[in-house]
Scaffold this active site. Structure first.
Site, PDB file in Angstrom:
ATOM      1  N   GLY A   1       0.842  -1.210   0.000  1.00 24.32           N
ATOM      2  CA  GLY A   1       0.000   0.000   0.000  1.00 24.32           C
ATOM      3  C   GLY A   1       0.866   1.244   0.000  1.00 24.32           C
TER       4      GLY A   1
ATOM      5  N   GLY B   1      -0.472   4.961  -0.591  1.00 21.44           N
ATOM      6  CA  GLY B   1      -1.512   5.554   0.268  1.00 21.44           C
ATOM      7  C   GLY B   1      -0.940   6.598   1.214  1.00 21.44           C
ATOM      8  N   PHE B   2      -1.779   7.106   2.099  1.00 20.97           N
ATOM      9  CA  PHE B   2      -1.415   8.201   3.017  1.00 20.97           C
ATOM     10  C   PHE B   2      -0.265   7.778   3.934  1.00 20.97           C
ATOM     11  CE2 PHE B   2      -3.041  10.613   6.984  1.00 20.97           C
ATOM     12  CZ  PHE B   2      -2.320  11.745   6.691  1.00 20.97           C
TER      13      PHE B   2
ATOM     14  N   VAL C   1      -3.746  -7.753  -1.973  1.00 30.64           N
ATOM     15  CA  VAL C   1      -3.758  -8.582  -0.754  1.00 30.64           C
ATOM     16  C   VAL C   1      -4.575  -9.859  -0.942  1.00 30.64           C
ATOM     17  CG1 VAL C   1      -3.282  -6.759   0.936  1.00 30.64           C
ATOM     18  CG2 VAL C   1      -5.633  -7.230   0.298  1.00 30.64           C
TER      19      VAL C   1
ATOM     20  N   SER D   1      -4.631  -2.050   2.934  1.00 29.29           N
ATOM     21  CA  SER D   1      -5.891  -2.636   3.389  1.00 29.29           C
ATOM     22  C   SER D   1      -7.018  -1.907   2.672  1.00 29.29           C
ATOM     23  CB  SER D   1      -6.028  -2.418   4.899  1.00 29.29           C
ATOM     24  OG  SER D   1      -7.334  -2.684   5.318  1.00 29.29           O
TER      25      SER D   1
ATOM     26  N   LYS E   1     -10.185  -5.501  10.745  1.00 30.08           N
ATOM     27  CA  LYS E   1      -8.868  -5.230  11.322  1.00 30.08           C
ATOM     28  C   LYS E   1      -8.546  -6.236  12.425  1.00 30.08           C
ATOM     29  CE  LYS E   1      -7.028  -1.961   9.175  1.00 30.08           C
ATOM     30  NZ  LYS E   1      -5.758  -2.190   8.527  1.00 30.08           N
TER      31      LYS E   1
HETATM   32  N1  LIG Z   1      -5.710   6.830   8.170  1.00 31.38           N
HETATM   33  C1  LIG Z   1      -6.100   6.442   9.370  1.00 31.38           C
HETATM   34  O1  LIG Z   1      -6.730   7.198  10.126  1.00 31.38           O
HETATM   35  C2  LIG Z   1      -5.740   5.063   9.861  1.00 31.38           C
HETATM   36  C3  LIG Z   1      -5.864   4.784  11.235  1.00 31.38           C
HETATM   37  C4  LIG Z   1      -5.533   3.512  11.707  1.00 31.38           C
HETATM   38  C5  LIG Z   1      -5.108   2.541  10.831  1.00 31.38           C
HETATM   39  N2  LIG Z   1      -5.022   2.831   9.500  1.00 31.38           N
HETATM   40  C6  LIG Z   1      -4.586   1.743   8.606  1.00 31.38           C
HETATM   41  O2  LIG Z   1      -3.417   2.168   7.924  1.00 31.38           O
HETATM   42  C7  LIG Z   1      -3.390   1.584   6.621  1.00 31.38           C
HETATM   43  C8  LIG Z   1      -3.240   2.668   5.573  1.00 31.38           C
HETATM   44  O3  LIG Z   1      -4.304   3.583   5.692  1.00 31.38           O
HETATM   45  P1  LIG Z   1      -4.277   4.959   4.906  1.00 31.38           P
HETATM   46  O4  LIG Z   1      -5.013   5.950   5.708  1.00 31.38           O
HETATM   47  O5  LIG Z   1      -2.905   5.246   4.447  1.00 31.38           O
HETATM   48  O6  LIG Z   1      -5.224   4.579   3.699  1.00 31.38           O
HETATM   49  P2  LIG Z   1      -5.092   4.770   2.113  1.00 31.38           P
HETATM   50  O7  LIG Z   1      -4.392   6.025   1.793  1.00 31.38           O
HETATM   51  O8  LIG Z   1      -6.469   4.566   1.582  1.00 31.38           O
HETATM   52  O9  LIG Z   1      -4.168   3.552   1.734  1.00 31.38           O
HETATM   53  C9  LIG Z   1      -4.640   2.251   1.679  1.00 31.38           C
HETATM   54  C10 LIG Z   1      -3.748   1.504   0.732  1.00 31.38           C
HETATM   55  O10 LIG Z   1      -4.204   0.149   0.667  1.00 31.38           O
HETATM   56  C11 LIG Z   1      -4.109  -0.275  -0.668  1.00 31.38           C
HETATM   57  N3  LIG Z   1      -5.117  -1.300  -0.919  1.00 31.38           N
HETATM   58  C12 LIG Z   1      -6.460  -1.221  -0.771  1.00 31.38           C
HETATM   59  N4  LIG Z   1      -7.025  -2.400  -1.114  1.00 31.38           N
HETATM   60  C13 LIG Z   1      -6.008  -3.219  -1.493  1.00 31.38           C
HETATM   61  C14 LIG Z   1      -5.934  -4.550  -1.955  1.00 31.38           C
HETATM   62  N5  LIG Z   1      -7.028  -5.303  -2.129  1.00 31.38           N
HETATM   63  N6  LIG Z   1      -4.717  -5.073  -2.222  1.00 31.38           N
HETATM   64  C15 LIG Z   1      -3.594  -4.331  -2.078  1.00 31.38           C
HETATM   65  N7  LIG Z   1      -3.601  -3.065  -1.664  1.00 31.38           N
HETATM   66  C16 LIG Z   1      -4.797  -2.516  -1.361  1.00 31.38           C
HETATM   67  C17 LIG Z   1      -4.305   0.940  -1.538  1.00 31.38           C
HETATM   68  O11 LIG Z   1      -3.449   0.808  -2.640  1.00 31.38           O
HETATM   69  P3  LIG Z   1      -3.860   0.810  -4.186  1.00 31.38           P
HETATM   70  O12 LIG Z   1      -5.276   1.299  -4.297  1.00 31.38           O
HETATM   71  O13 LIG Z   1      -2.890   1.707  -4.828  1.00 31.38           O
HETATM   72  O14 LIG Z   1      -3.638  -0.576  -4.611  1.00 31.38           O
HETATM   73  C18 LIG Z   1      -3.781   2.072  -0.669  1.00 31.38           C
HETATM   74  O15 LIG Z   1      -2.451   2.405  -1.010  1.00 31.38           O
HETATM   75  C19 LIG Z   1      -4.670   0.771   6.474  1.00 31.38           C
HETATM   76  O16 LIG Z   1      -4.367  -0.551   6.843  1.00 31.38           O
HETATM   77  C20 LIG Z   1      -5.591   1.411   7.504  1.00 31.38           C
HETATM   78  O17 LIG Z   1      -6.561   0.506   7.951  1.00 31.38           O
HETATM   79  C21 LIG Z   1      -5.315   4.065   8.999  1.00 31.38           C
END
Ligand SMILES: NC(=O)c1ccc[n+]([C@@H]2O[C@H](COP(=O)([O-])OP(=O)(O)OC[C@H]3O[C@@H](n4cnc5c(N)ncnc54)[C@H](OP(=O)(O)O)[C@@H]3O)[C@@H](O)[C@H]2O)c1
Length: 266
Positions: free
Chosen positions: A14, A17-18, A66, A87, A100
């Site tokens: 990923g 992503g952010f 994934v 994710s 999760k």
């Molecule tokens: N932001 C928050 O507040 C927060 C808080 C706690 C935990 N988290 C966790 O941190 C992680 C990243 O979150 P984020 O905020 O950075 O979200 P994000 O910017 O939406 O990034 C999520 C990443 O997951 C990838 N992804 C989604 N479905 C996928 C799949 N089926 N196979 C492979 N890659 C996949 C996407 O990549 P592509 O679309 O490019 O493939 C994207 O790069 C996640 O696990 C999230 O649950 C986030």
């Protein structure tokens, strides 16, 4: 270049992503050789990764989903470590929390069966400067408040952390040989009303709601988490004010919210 990082090959799933983008940036800065995964590495939404310092020499992008075991296997092959960030992210809290919890439990069971060292970093609502052009869920929530589309807030408390601190926490637990288990990465905990007040103080020109959904009930009190395990590794959390400021400025810079000028600057 840090001695520990030199020539170490790590994978970040990923990567575009952010959180993934910040992790790639910080790893490259420390001298790691990084494989970032994306479902479509050619998608222009991942182009910012190739512009990071050190990316030309030490970053390669791999396709991985994934749900596709072989794609992950290829991406992880020969790596010294994997930062699993990818994710699907849902705004349905029941589905998201369940997914999760099951993912973490399964990872712990499998790691223990296979003798793999698994370290878990647990961030809450993550905010801060975005490196990627697309909006993730946590920043889209801030954007809806800034635009005034959210008309009332819940009588609820929330926990927050800066995205850069989340990336650093992953690297701290990876690099320290004594680490094990779960690491809470929680910078701040406060009521929604206080969070929005801070936003209004920083950006009074935006139509941020002042209305609580249950006005007549007492406000829920914040609870406490211990971040002692990360603090012991040298973690220092960014102030919430700084994170919020950087969040809003980057939402403006990326065109996700309009740039409204404050009266005093007109
Ligand atoms: N932001 C928050 O507040 C927060 C808080 C706690 C935990 N988290 C966790 O941190 C992680 C990243 O979150 P984020 O905020 O950075 O979200 P994000 O910017 O939406 O990034 C999520 C990443 O997951 C990838 N992804 C989604 N479905 C996928 C799949 N089926 N196979 C492979 N890659 C996949 C996407 O990549 P592509 O679309 O490019 O493939 C994207 O790069 C996640 O696990 C999230 O649950 C986030």
């Amino acid at each position: 270049m840090a001695e520990a990082a030199a020539e170490k090959l790590v994978c970040v799933t990923g990567a575009g992503g952010f959180i993934g983008s910040w992790l790639v940036k910080e790893l490259l800065q420390r001298g790691y050789v990084v494989r970032g995964t994306a479902r479509d590495p050619e998608d222009p939404k991942n182009a910012h990764l190739l512009a990071l310092d050190g990316a030309q020499e030490r970053l390669s992008l791999y396709h991985a989903d994934v749900l596709d075991y072989m794609s992950l296997r290829r991406a992880f092959s020969l790596c010294d470590g994997v930062f699993h960030v990818a994710s699907p992210v849902s705004n349905d809290p029941n589905w998201y929390c369940y997914a999760k919890m099951v993912a973490e439990k399964t990872a712990m069971e499998e790691a223990s069966k296979r003798g793999i060292q698994l370290l878990i970093v647990v961030p809450p609502g993550t905010i801060g400067r975005m490196l990627q052009p697309t909006l993730n869920l946590s920043l889209s929530i801030v954007a809806t408040y800034m635009k005034g589309t959210k008309k009332a807030y819940s009588n609820a408390v929330g926990a927050y952390v800066d995205v850069r601190d989340v990336a650093l926490a992953h690297i701290l637990v990876f690099e320290d040989v004594s680490t094990h288990g779960r690491y809470l990465c929680i910078g701040h905990m406060l009521h929604q009303s206080e969070f929005l007040q801070m936003m209004r103080d920083l950006f009074p020109q935006y139509p941020i709601t002042t209305k609580c959904k249950d006005e007549n009930k007492p406000l829920i009190k914040p609870y406490k988490f211990s971040t002692q395990r990360l603090n012991a590794l040298g973690m220092k959390f960014t102030t919430l004010k700084e994170s919020l400021y950087n969040t809003v400025v980057s939402l403006q810079e990326n065109g996700h919210i309009p740039v409204l000028l404050h009266k005093s600057s007109l």
